[in-house]
Design a protein around this motif. Structure first.
Motif, PDB file in Angstrom:
ATOM      1  N   ALA A  82       0.847  -1.197   0.000  1.00 15.17           N
ATOM      2  CA  ALA A  82       0.000   0.000   0.000  1.00 15.17           C
ATOM      3  C   ALA A  82       0.881   1.245   0.000  1.00 15.17           C
ATOM      4  CB  ALA A  82      -0.910   0.006   1.226  1.00 15.17           C
ATOM      5  N   PRO A  83       0.669   2.157  -0.931  1.00 12.34           N
ATOM      6  CA  PRO A  83       1.515   3.349  -1.003  1.00 12.34           C
ATOM      7  C   PRO A  83       1.268   4.350   0.123  1.00 12.34           C
ATOM      8  CG  PRO A  83      -0.244   3.486  -2.608  1.00 12.34           C
ATOM      9  CD  PRO A  83      -0.326   2.121  -2.018  1.00 12.34           C
ATOM     10  N   GLU A  84       0.138   4.194   0.817  1.00 15.94           N
ATOM     11  CA  GLU A  84      -0.190   5.106   1.907  1.00 15.94           C
ATOM     12  C   GLU A  84      -0.736   4.312   3.089  1.00 15.94           C
ATOM     13  OE1 GLU A  84      -2.137   9.499   2.061  1.00 15.94           O
ATOM     14  OE2 GLU A  84      -3.481   7.940   1.319  1.00 15.94           O
ATOM     15  N   VAL A  85      -0.303   4.686   4.283  1.00 19.47           N
ATOM     16  CA  VAL A  85      -0.739   4.028   5.515  1.00 19.47           C
ATOM     17  C   VAL A  85      -1.581   4.999   6.330  1.00 19.47           C
ATOM     18  CG1 VAL A  85       0.036   3.056   7.726  1.00 19.47           C
ATOM     19  CG2 VAL A  85       1.227   2.450   5.606  1.00 19.47           C
ATOM     20  N   HIS A  86      -2.786   4.578   6.666  1.00 23.54           N
ATOM     21  CA  HIS A  86      -3.707   5.450   7.406  1.00 23.54           C
ATOM     22  C   HIS A  86      -3.697   5.192   8.906  1.00 23.54           C
ATOM     23  CE1 HIS A  86      -5.309   5.032   3.253  1.00 23.54           C
ATOM     24  NE2 HIS A  86      -5.435   6.340   3.376  1.00 23.54           N
ATOM     25  N   LEU A 130       8.121   4.317   9.139  1.00 22.50           N
ATOM     26  CA  LEU A 130       6.949   4.405   8.258  1.00 22.50           C
ATOM     27  C   LEU A 130       6.483   5.839   8.022  1.00 22.50           C
ATOM     28  CD1 LEU A 130       4.753   1.421   9.553  1.00 22.50           C
ATOM     29  CD2 LEU A 130       6.325   1.460   7.604  1.00 22.50           C
ATOM     30  N   LYS A 131       7.174   6.820   8.575  1.00 19.79           N
ATOM     31  CA  LYS A 131       6.674   8.198   8.554  1.00 19.79           C
ATOM     32  C   LYS A 131       6.404   8.725   7.144  1.00 19.79           C
ATOM     33  CE  LYS A 131      11.354  10.128   8.919  1.00 19.79           C
ATOM     34  NZ  LYS A 131      12.303  10.843   9.810  1.00 19.79           N
ATOM     35  N   ALA A 132       7.204   8.312   6.177  1.00 21.16           N
ATOM     36  CA  ALA A 132       6.998   8.801   4.814  1.00 21.16           C
ATOM     37  C   ALA A 132       5.746   8.215   4.171  1.00 21.16           C
ATOM     38  CB  ALA A 132       8.221   8.477   3.955  1.00 21.16           C
ATOM     39  N   LEU A 133       5.253   7.122   4.733  1.00 22.65           N
ATOM     40  CA  LEU A 133       4.057   6.468   4.180  1.00 22.65           C
ATOM     41  C   LEU A 133       2.770   6.922   4.853  1.00 22.65           C
ATOM     42  CD1 LEU A 133       5.338   2.774   3.889  1.00 22.65           C
ATOM     43  CD2 LEU A 133       5.316   4.544   2.120  1.00 22.65           C
ATOM     44  N   PHE A 134       2.881   7.574   6.001  1.00 32.32           N
ATOM     45  CA  PHE A 134       1.677   7.956   6.738  1.00 32.32           C
ATOM     46  C   PHE A 134       0.863   9.003   5.972  1.00 32.32           C
ATOM     47  CE2 PHE A 134       3.896   6.815  10.938  1.00 32.32           C
ATOM     48  CZ  PHE A 134       3.246   5.585  11.006  1.00 32.32           C
ATOM     49  N   PRO A 136      -1.649  12.244   5.928  1.00 28.62           N
ATOM     50  CA  PRO A 136      -1.553  13.432   6.787  1.00 28.62           C
ATOM     51  C   PRO A 136      -2.330  13.315   8.091  1.00 28.62           C
ATOM     52  CG  PRO A 136      -1.900  14.060   4.502  1.00 28.62           C
ATOM     53  CD  PRO A 136      -2.079  12.574   4.557  1.00 28.62           C
ATOM     54  N   ASP A 137      -3.381  12.488   8.113  1.00 27.38           N
ATOM     55  CA  ASP A 137      -4.183  12.337   9.324  1.00 27.38           C
ATOM     56  C   ASP A 137      -4.095  10.923   9.897  1.00 27.38           C
ATOM     57  OD1 ASP A 137      -5.543  11.018   7.345  1.00 27.38           O
ATOM     58  OD2 ASP A 137      -7.471  12.004   7.687  1.00 27.38           O
ATOM     59  N   ALA A 138      -2.946  10.295   9.724  1.00 29.41           N
ATOM     60  CA  ALA A 138      -2.769   8.922  10.209  1.00 29.41           C
ATOM     61  C   ALA A 138      -2.918   8.853  11.725  1.00 29.41           C
ATOM     62  CB  ALA A 138      -1.399   8.393   9.795  1.00 29.41           C
ATOM     63  N   ALA A 139      -3.380   7.700  12.185  1.00 32.90           N
ATOM     64  CA  ALA A 139      -3.546   7.466  13.618  1.00 32.90           C
ATOM     65  C   ALA A 139      -2.737   6.254  14.050  1.00 32.90           C
ATOM     66  CB  ALA A 139      -5.015   7.266  13.960  1.00 32.90           C
ATOM     67  N   ILE A 140      -2.024   6.410  15.141  1.00 33.29           N
ATOM     68  CA  ILE A 140      -1.203   5.339  15.703  1.00 33.29           C
ATOM     69  C   ILE A 140      -1.775   4.978  17.067  1.00 33.29           C
ATOM     70  CG2 ILE A 140       1.099   4.709  16.530  1.00 33.29           C
ATOM     71  CD1 ILE A 140       2.205   6.821  14.550  1.00 33.29           C
ATOM     72  N   VAL A 141      -1.951   3.691  17.308  1.00 32.33           N
ATOM     73  CA  VAL A 141      -2.478   3.229  18.600  1.00 32.33           C
ATOM     74  C   VAL A 141      -1.601   2.104  19.118  1.00 32.33           C
ATOM     75  CG1 VAL A 141      -4.470   2.375  19.879  1.00 32.33           C
ATOM     76  CG2 VAL A 141      -4.825   3.798  17.847  1.00 32.33           C
ATOM     77  N   THR A 142      -1.182   2.219  20.367  1.00 35.32           N
ATOM     78  CA  THR A 142      -0.396   1.171  21.005  1.00 35.32           C
ATOM     79  C   THR A 142      -1.159   0.626  22.200  1.00 35.32           C
ATOM     80  OG1 THR A 142       1.808   0.614  21.882  1.00 35.32           O
ATOM     81  CG2 THR A 142       0.878   2.732  22.557  1.00 35.32           C
ATOM     82  N   MET A 143      -0.733  -0.532  22.691  1.00 41.65           N
ATOM     83  CA  MET A 143      -1.423  -1.187  23.797  1.00 41.65           C
ATOM     84  C   MET A 143      -0.657  -1.013  25.100  1.00 41.65           C
ATOM     85  SD  MET A 143      -4.249  -2.266  22.785  1.00 41.65           S
ATOM     86  CE  MET A 143      -4.545  -2.938  24.426  1.00 41.65           C
ATOM     87  N   SER A 144      -1.325  -0.366  26.054  1.00 38.29           N
ATOM     88  CA  SER A 144      -0.752  -0.196  27.382  1.00 38.29           C
ATOM     89  C   SER A 144      -1.602  -0.965  28.386  1.00 38.29           C
ATOM     90  CB  SER A 144      -0.674   1.296  27.731  1.00 38.29           C
ATOM     91  OG  SER A 144       0.026   1.495  28.948  1.00 38.29           O
ATOM     92  N   ILE A 145      -1.503  -0.602  29.667  1.00 40.20           N
ATOM     93  CA  ILE A 145      -2.288  -1.249  30.721  1.00 40.20           C
ATOM     94  C   ILE A 145      -3.075  -0.181  31.473  1.00 40.20           C
ATOM     95  CG2 ILE A 145      -0.805  -3.259  30.957  1.00 40.20           C
ATOM     96  CD1 ILE A 145       0.567  -1.893  33.315  1.00 40.20           C
ATOM     97  N   SER A 146      -4.063  -0.620  32.229  1.00 43.19           N
ATOM     98  CA  SER A 146      -5.005   0.313  32.834  1.00 43.19           C
ATOM     99  C   SER A 146      -4.378   1.199  33.897  1.00 43.19           C
ATOM    100  CB  SER A 146      -6.196  -0.448  33.430  1.00 43.19           C
ATOM    101  OG  SER A 146      -5.759  -1.416  34.365  1.00 43.19           O
ATOM    102  N   THR A 147      -3.341   0.738  34.550  1.00 45.22           N
ATOM    103  CA  THR A 147      -2.618   1.585  35.501  1.00 45.22           C
ATOM    104  C   THR A 147      -1.180   1.111  35.620  1.00 45.22           C
ATOM    105  OG1 THR A 147      -2.438   2.327  37.813  1.00 45.22           O
ATOM    106  CG2 THR A 147      -3.447   0.169  37.435  1.00 45.22           C
TER     107      THR A 147
END
Length: 272
Positions: A82-86, A130-134, A136-147
């Motif tokens: 994919a040429p663009e990553v959202h 991956l920054k060059a593929l993002f 303009p309004d790309a969203a990144i989500v990572t998994m953390s813990i509740s506390t």
């Protein structure tokens, strides 16, 4: 109605280990809304283990985040699909208790640093690659813990590492907005206790999970699908006002540690 507006969006998904993985739960939501997951696996063996799960035609990239060569090859491998990553879903973590579970002050340095590299710094590394593929309004989500302030003995040094991840989310969000696009967002989902194969390997986790069921106001444990739905929301432009945050998803457990019924059971069982 396409509420999430993720149809045909290219989303890189890291962390599918099996059908009980949070990453797989996220991928299923994305598929349901018409998004296009691009799966990243650590190695060919893990891919083959999951090929039937994701489907024979699913686009796949191999990348071990501990290997510089794999990271260097990641942008070209993704762009060939994919040429663009959202969006990017970072749902990988690793803890190697090479000498067994120890008190926190006896943490082995090499284990800690490896866990930081895989569980935290890889988010920075992959986002940078991956920054060059993002878009303009790309969203990144990572998994953390509740506390990260609950010093659970069985979770060990991963608590401080997840705290580092939460801080990384804020700094990465600002850095990418300044250097790549002002509309790129980075968030984390701080999940409560989940029934996953990874969590099952944590000593004492089952007891903690059963305790959570009692303390959660609805008396029903958090489901992986509830976490996945939150991740999908954060990937969508419906959450455009949320940035640099860790969104807690724990079914209300954090307000109910001193539930009267649980307290009564504990005090009733104490030695006289």
């Amino acid at each position: 109605m396409d509420f999430l507006q993720l149809h045909n969006k290219n989303i890189v998904v890291m962390g599918v280990a099996n059908r009980r993985s949070v990453a797989w739960a996220v991928a299923k939501v994305l598929l349901d809304v018409g998004a296009k997951p691009i799966y990243v696996f650590k190695d060919q063996a893990l891919l083959e283990k999951n090929r039937a799960l994701i489907g024979a035609a699913a686009p796949v990239v191999i990348c071990d985040v501990e290997k510089d060569a794999d990271l260097a090859a990641l942008p070209a491998a993704v762009s060939a699909i994919a040429p663009e990553v959202h969006g990017l879903v970072h749902s990988i973590a690793f803890a190697n208790y090479s000498e067994g579970l120890k008190p926190f002050h006896e943490t082995i340095k090499k284990d800690f640093l490896q866990a930081v590299d895989i569980s935290c710094f890889s988010l920075v590394e992959v986002a940078n690659r991956l920054k060059a593929l993002f878009s303009p309004d790309a969203a990144i989500v990572t998994m953390s813990i509740s506390t990260t302030r609950m010093a659970s003995e069985n979770y060990g040094y991963m608590g401080p590492i997840k705290a580092a991840l939460d801080s990384t989310v804020a700094f990465l969000a600002k850095s990418l907005s300044q250097e790549v696009s002002p509309h790129i967002r980075v968030n984390a989902v701080g999940a409560g206790l989940l029934k996953t194969s990874a969590s099952a390997g944590i000593p004492g986790y089952i007891d903690a999970y059963l305790y959570a069921e009692k303390v959660i106001p609805r008396h029903q444990a958090l489901d992986t699908s509830e976490v996945a739905n939150t991740v999908a929301f954060l990937l969508s432009q419906r959450s455009s006002g949320i940035n640099a945050q860790t969104i807690t998803v724990d079914a209300g457990m954090s307000i109910n540690y001193f539930d009267r019924d649980v307290v009564r059971r504990v005090t009733a069982a104490r030695p006289q």
